[in-house]
Design a protein around this motif. Sequence first.
Motif, PDB file in Angstrom:
ATOM      1  N   UNK A 128      -5.424  28.764  -4.894  1.00 32.58           N
ATOM      2  CA  UNK A 128      -4.327  27.807  -4.820  1.00 32.58           C
ATOM      3  C   UNK A 128      -4.285  27.282  -3.388  1.00 32.58           C
ATOM      4  N   UNK A 129      -3.700  26.113  -3.185  1.00 33.49           N
ATOM      5  CA  UNK A 129      -3.554  25.622  -1.821  1.00 33.49           C
ATOM      6  C   UNK A 129      -2.291  24.778  -1.700  1.00 33.49           C
ATOM      7  N   UNK A 130      -1.735  24.797  -0.488  1.00 32.17           N
ATOM      8  CA  UNK A 130      -0.519  24.050  -0.171  1.00 32.17           C
ATOM      9  C   UNK A 130      -0.757  23.269   1.115  1.00 32.17           C
ATOM     10  N   UNK A 131      -0.322  22.013   1.134  1.00 32.86           N
ATOM     11  CA  UNK A 131      -0.420  21.185   2.332  1.00 32.86           C
ATOM     12  C   UNK A 131       0.984  20.885   2.827  1.00 32.86           C
ATOM     13  N   UNK A 132       1.221  21.053   4.139  1.00 36.57           N
ATOM     14  CA  UNK A 132       2.534  20.706   4.676  1.00 36.57           C
ATOM     15  C   UNK A 132       2.481  19.328   5.324  1.00 36.57           C
ATOM     16  N   UNK A 133       3.629  18.855   5.802  1.00 37.82           N
ATOM     17  CA  UNK A 133       3.734  17.491   6.332  1.00 37.82           C
ATOM     18  C   UNK A 133       2.893  17.286   7.586  1.00 37.82           C
ATOM     19  N   UNK A 134       2.528  18.353   8.285  1.00 38.46           N
ATOM     20  CA  UNK A 134       1.713  18.246   9.497  1.00 38.46           C
ATOM     21  C   UNK A 134       0.218  18.283   9.208  1.00 38.46           C
ATOM     22  N   UNK A 135      -0.150  18.454   7.925  1.00 35.56           N
ATOM     23  CA  UNK A 135      -1.558  18.502   7.574  1.00 35.56           C
ATOM     24  C   UNK A 135      -2.145  19.896   7.523  1.00 35.56           C
ATOM     25  N   UNK A 192      -4.688  28.240   1.974  1.00 29.14           N
ATOM     26  CA  UNK A 192      -5.409  28.638   0.774  1.00 29.14           C
ATOM     27  C   UNK A 192      -4.959  30.049   0.392  1.00 29.14           C
ATOM     28  N   UNK A 193      -4.710  30.272  -0.904  1.00 28.96           N
ATOM     29  CA  UNK A 193      -4.320  31.584  -1.403  1.00 28.96           C
ATOM     30  C   UNK A 193      -5.284  32.004  -2.499  1.00 28.96           C
ATOM     31  N   UNK A 194      -5.909  33.172  -2.291  1.00 33.37           N
ATOM     32  CA  UNK A 194      -6.871  33.711  -3.235  1.00 33.37           C
ATOM     33  C   UNK A 194      -6.216  34.781  -4.096  1.00 33.37           C
ATOM     34  N   UNK A 195      -6.754  35.048  -5.290  1.00 29.98           N
ATOM     35  CA  UNK A 195      -6.145  36.057  -6.170  1.00 29.98           C
ATOM     36  C   UNK A 195      -6.131  37.428  -5.520  1.00 29.98           C
ATOM     37  N   UNK A 196      -5.192  38.310  -5.932  1.00 33.99           N
ATOM     38  CA  UNK A 196      -5.171  39.685  -5.402  1.00 33.99           C
ATOM     39  C   UNK A 196      -6.494  40.384  -5.665  1.00 33.99           C
ATOM     40  N   UNK A 197      -6.953  41.112  -4.668  1.00 37.69           N
ATOM     41  CA  UNK A 197      -8.175  41.888  -4.835  1.00 37.69           C
ATOM     42  C   UNK A 197      -9.444  41.109  -4.579  1.00 37.69           C
ATOM     43  N   UNK A 257      -4.900  35.076   1.983  1.00 37.93           N
ATOM     44  CA  UNK A 257      -4.716  33.681   2.339  1.00 37.93           C
ATOM     45  C   UNK A 257      -5.501  33.346   3.602  1.00 37.93           C
ATOM     46  N   UNK A 258      -5.849  32.078   3.736  1.00 39.28           N
ATOM     47  CA  UNK A 258      -6.515  31.563   4.938  1.00 39.28           C
ATOM     48  C   UNK A 258      -5.882  30.220   5.258  1.00 39.28           C
TER      49      UNK A 258
END
Length: 290
Positions: A19-26, A30-35, A80-81
């Motif tokens: 999954x990934x999320x972008x904020x207003x600053x760019x 990135x979020x990877x599954x557990x394990x 996450x990264x």
Amino acid sequence: MTDHPENAATAPGPGPRADCTVDADGRVTFRLPPGTAAGSPAPYLLLRLRPRKGRPEQGQPEVTLRLLDPEPGDGDDRRRAVLDPRPALAEGRWDVYLVPGPGAPPQRVRPGLRDLRALVGGPLREVRAPVAVRIPYATTAGSLAVRTWLRDAHAEVERIEVTDRSMTVGARLHGVGPLPGTATVRLCRRGGDGVPLTLEPRAGSDGRGFSFTVDYGELAVGGTGSQVWDLSVRLSSADGIPPVRIGRLLDDLADRKDVFVYPAATIGGVVVRPYYTVDNDLSVQVTPAG
């Protein structure tokens, strides 16, 4: 279904999903599954810049970017990264890989949920130079990639109104100061031949917004066969100052070409249609009628 030429990439096959999320600053998280990569001593995410279409990969240096090692996020066990806003990335398409550990082959990452709400509707403030844009997207090959733009200045399209004889464009400057009184809008025929069509823009009240109208009849004269006209705004006639390309980059769409399709008009024996290029820049296509 085949991938878009500029989206083409090796199919990821089975692999981790992020999954990934972008904020207003760019900033992209990135979020990877557990394990994911459990027990591996040094997993990390890798972004690899894809060679552009028409430029052979052979002889080009590979451009990669190693992200922070994925680590457990706050309040959960998902790794996450984070891709910080700076430094800015080179313009292009960056494929996302997970490297499980030293010596392990990179695994293509598949797209999960993409939270791009901070990008919807365009910027709420002026974007300073350099104009750096990142949009995570899913390729039609089923992998995760990040589309990036990096420009000294940019003219963002805010509206396009078309009739059967013309189009009127409203745009806004980013990365540079107010529109000078000597500024002109230029339509240049792709290929470098012919004299550019020059228009005088109408400046908005704040000095950054402007609009202009293209008379299709002027594009229908003096050419044979298919033509493409690229649109830019020239802020200064001084040598060495390049025109600023007009396009739409500052929202959540990585590829506009097949999403925003404008009506065509037939005039003077040709068909005229504005469109967005594979780089989300604004151009006008002129083709013989019939």
